[in-house]
Design an enzyme around this catalytic site. Structure first.
Site, short mmCIF file in Angstrom:
data_model
loop_
_atom_site.label_atom_id
_atom_site.label_comp_id
_atom_site.label_asym_id
_atom_site.label_seq_id
_atom_site.Cartn_x
_atom_site.Cartn_y
_atom_site.Cartn_z
N SER A 13 -52.01 -3.93 21.46
CA SER A 13 -51.93 -4.99 20.46
C SER A 13 -50.92 -4.66 19.35
CB SER A 13 -53.33 -5.27 19.90
OG SER A 13 -53.37 -6.46 19.16
N ASP A 25 -36.72 -2.39 21.03
CA ASP A 25 -35.74 -3.45 21.20
C ASP A 25 -34.58 -3.32 20.21
OD1 ASP A 25 -37.17 -4.47 23.26
OD2 ASP A 25 -37.71 -6.36 22.30
N LYS A 46 -52.07 -5.64 25.73
CA LYS A 46 -52.82 -6.71 25.06
C LYS A 46 -51.87 -7.43 24.13
CE LYS A 46 -56.71 -7.88 22.08
NZ LYS A 46 -55.87 -8.70 21.17
#
Length: 428
Positions: free
Chosen positions: A293, A304, A318
């Site tokens: 999460s 990224d 999740k």
């Protein structure tokens, strides 16, 4: 529509629909409206039959609560009805402590599954790991429990014992693990120095003050000497507050998108704040199957933006957003309303975050002995753990003790050892 209960159900259903997602009347098709009324009529008929002919008398409130739990349980593992007691406990967990065994759980493939053990808790000490499936709790089949019921069973009075029957993929038999419930402190940020200029920050979960505590730890270290590199440890971090995950990532990302959420007809973007103090030193992020999460949001954003090297194993996956809505009487509704997406547009859900460098934790995976999984690091092995030296102990002795603990930790934690090696060889 003559049935009074049916009129009530339709009224409640339409009120919820209007409250949650306002839609213009002209957008509702007659087919969908007919389907709604037809399903509600079926429900009212079944309810009437149960009340009149079930083998024993049962209250309408119990039937309705069961229907609500069944409806939400059919959606996904994370949507649920929260009783007033559950709702109060949820609010307390965000900022305080609770008594239990120290594991974050979810329902995966119909089984109660460990998302992550909390560091330093009874479950962690006994070697319970992310991905373990809880088959029974005190002899009762966990599959028969709702998620909220299972969580309630795991908690309890400090000092009381609880037996978990646990299965693991690479172990041939289920094992009974006896745990003693304890106070589970919510220590979010733990910091330690690994080498001159190289530091380790472990974030166990994302609470109200996590970003602030992380920043304070880094600033404190920087006052002593320039920081040359950081290992951000998100292993066994089950998540927490979205805002805090964004704020932690914002400390290291100069500009651009951190995470986006997409739901039904709504999208939200969280961007790096140019006013936030930024840290530019090299970062290695440790992740594993217990990183979930909010931890995956931070890891995915730093990856990224090429702001950090991710090391470890694939994360839990999740990637859904739960919104908690207060209900009358002190109850609440936890409803999945969106999905998380990394800056590159990748959904975290199910896929998780793949590390740049895959380094599995070295675990002998021997069968449990005396009710304990083997191969798991212990609280005494963690970098932030210090011996309880007497006040008159000399500073030199304390430093020697800390150095010994660090040496032991590096010897037993191959992932941390690999992260430190990489950090030492990254360009400054």
């Amino acid at each position: 529509m003559k049935h009074p209960l049916l009129r009530l159900c339709v009224s409640v259903a339409l009120s919820i629909a209007l409250f949650s997602v306002p839609l213009a009347a002209e957008e509702r098709s007659s087919n969908r409206e007919a389907e709604l009324y037809g399903n509600l009529e079926t429900f009212a008929t079944i309810l009437d039959l149960v009340q009149k002919h079930y083998v024993k008398e049962i209250s309408s409130s119990d039937i309705m609560l069961g229907a609500v739990n069944g409806m939400l349980g059919a959606l996904d593992p994370h949507s649920s009805y929260l009783s007033p007691k559950d709702f109060k406990e949820l609010q307390e967990d965000a900022s305080g402590s609770f008594s239990g065994v120290g594991i974050e759980v979810t329902v995966k493939d119909g089984m109660l599954t460990v998302v992550s053990p909390i560091v330093g808790t009874p479950a962690f000490e006994k070697g319970i790991k992310a991905g373990d499936r809880i088959v029974k709790i005190n002899g009762q089949a966990a599959k028969e429990m709702t998620l909220n019921d299972a969580i309630r069973e795991l908690r309890g009075k400090i000092g009381d014992k609880i037996t978990l029957t646990v299965s693991r993929d690479n172990l041939p038999h289920v094992q009974d693990i006896v745990l003693t419930r304890a106070l589970i402190p919510q220590h979010s940020v733990l910091a330690a120095k690994l080498a001159p200029g190289l530091h380790h920050i472990q974030i166990n979960n994302f609470q109200i003050d996590t970003a602030r505590d992380c920043q304070e730890a880094l600033n404190k270290a920087a006052k002593q000497e320039p920081i040359k590199g950081l290992i951000l440890d998100l292993r066994n971090n089950p998540g927490g507050l979205l805002e805090q995950a964004v704020n932690v990532a914002d400390l290291f990302i100069p500009e651009g998108l951190i995470v986006s959420t997409k739901g039904r007809g709504q999208e939200q973007q969280f961007l790096a704040d140019p006013k936030t103090e930024k840290y530019t030193f090299p970062v290695v992020v440790l992740v594993n199957e217990g990183s979930a999460s909010a931890a995956e949001i931070v890891a995915g954003a730093l990856q990224d933006h090429q702001r950090a090297t991710l090391l470890g194993t694939k994360t839990f996956g999740k990637g859904s957003v739960q919104t908690v809505v207060p209900l009358p009487g002190g109850a609440g509704l936890r409803l999945t309303t969106a999905r998380y997406y990394t800056p590159s547009g990748k959904s975290i859900q199910e896929t998780g975050i793949s590390p740049d460098i895959v380094v599995p934790f070295e675990d002998s995976e021997e069968e449990m002995s005396s009710g304990m999984f083997s191969g798991q690091i212990r609280e005494k092995d963690l970098l932030h753990h210090f011996e309880n030296l007497e006040q008159q102990a000399k500073e030199k002795k304390a430093k020697q003790s800390q150095a010994q603990e660090l040496e032991q930790q590096l010897a037993e934690d191959n992932q941390l050892r690999a992260a430190l090696f990489i950090l030492q060889h990254l360009p400054q």
